[in-house]
Design an enzyme around this catalytic site. Structure first.
Site, PDB file in Angstrom:
ATOM      1  N   HIS A  58      17.025 -23.538   8.752  1.00  0.00           N
ATOM      2  CA  HIS A  58      16.751 -23.167   7.302  1.00  0.00           C
ATOM      3  C   HIS A  58      15.025 -23.070   7.296  1.00  0.00           C
ATOM      4  O   HIS A  58      14.249 -23.697   7.603  1.00  0.00           O
ATOM      5  CB  HIS A  58      16.652 -24.533   6.793  1.00  0.00           C
TER       6      HIS A  58
ATOM      7  N   HIS B  55       7.390 -22.728   7.368  1.00  0.00           N
ATOM      8  CA  HIS B  55       8.693 -22.491   9.067  1.00  0.00           C
ATOM      9  C   HIS B  55       9.673 -22.801   8.628  1.00  0.00           C
ATOM     10  O   HIS B  55       9.882 -23.297   8.096  1.00  0.00           O
ATOM     11  CB  HIS B  55       7.702 -24.011   9.774  1.00  0.00           C
TER      12      HIS B  55
END
Lengths: 172, 172
Positions: A34, A115
């Site tokens: 995620h 990220h």
């Protein structure tokens, strides 16, 4: 309860991230790969209902996000975390800022460096080794994501999805 | 891709189920505790978009589900599975039937026995032992659930939520 807000990349990128996470990320079994949009926060049942309602409204006014992964990077020496670096596009910054205003008003803990974590809590040696290997590969990916998810954390540390929000605004 | 449709009970019941699943369910790390509404099925990206659209429409016309757990039971001797037995209320049967009609038309694989698995793939001895212990406890739970989730499966067997659907029809 403890809540968090994330983007899930499509299956292909999740499978790629998991091929590293399996070995290098102790959170591998707790949540799928995620991109964190909002770090964990506490909310009561009442508060989360109000927050959901607002997110449904806001999501309708936001455009799908272009997710561009350009390279592997790390937070070393601050943190031995390895991640897929995601370009901070306008849509992504807009979404992040919406999730830190209104009912969700709060100062982000860190500057927003979008990220997807693929390794963490590595030793220095492990870290240098893995980074060296990964940097030899082509790590470019591009996809459009039209939804994000509000999750809550269970006692064992795992996360369950509470609700999905669709980014519905069409491109002009 | 491979999709499935589930209900997640509230955190309290998930935590309880996980306290058993940790020891007795090899799927512990792959998906949070859940009640399966539709067993895994294949769908293309195009198909799943149409299915989602239909589910959004249908969910609006369905009432929240009363989840009543009455006891611990098992599928033994057919399968060494231990589960929290959930009462097949009208709302739950209505939801199950909606998920096997229209774009999702299919014969359910089994008669619908709503349950939340807490152990599986146990040996006969383990099974008898665990069931014996659990049956001594009070296993009653009651809660209202106003949403269900469409998930897809990753290569490692884990499930990621694709979309949440809210059961929006108000009680008369």
């Amino acid at each position: 309860m403890r809540y968090g807000i994330v983007l899930f990349p499509a299956k292909k990128l999740q499978d790629l991230a998991n091929s590293y996470r399996k070995r290098y990320d102790p959170h591998y079994a707790l949540i799928p790969p995620h991109l964190t949009l909002k770090t964990p926060f506490e909310a009561s049942d009442e508060e989360i209902k109000a927050i959901s309602k607002e997110l449904r409204r806001s999501a309708r006014e936001l455009r799908p996000v272009q997710l561009e992964v350009t390279k592997i990077s790390s937070f070393s020496p601050v943190n031995n975390v390895i991640y897929l670096k995601v370009e901070p596009t306008e849509e992504l910054k807009e979404l992040h800022s919406m999730l830190h205003s209104g009912a969700l008003e709060s100062e982000p803990e860190y500057a927003f460096v979008p990220h997807i974590t693929i390794g963490q809590k590595l030793s220095d040696a492990e870290m240098a080794d893995v980074l060296g290997q990964l940097k030899m590969q082509d790590n470019h990916h591009s996809e459009q994501i039209d939804r994000f998810h509000l999750l809550y954390q269970l006692e064992n540390g795992a996360w369950t999805v509470y609700e999905t929000f669709i980014l519905e605004k069409e491109e002009i």
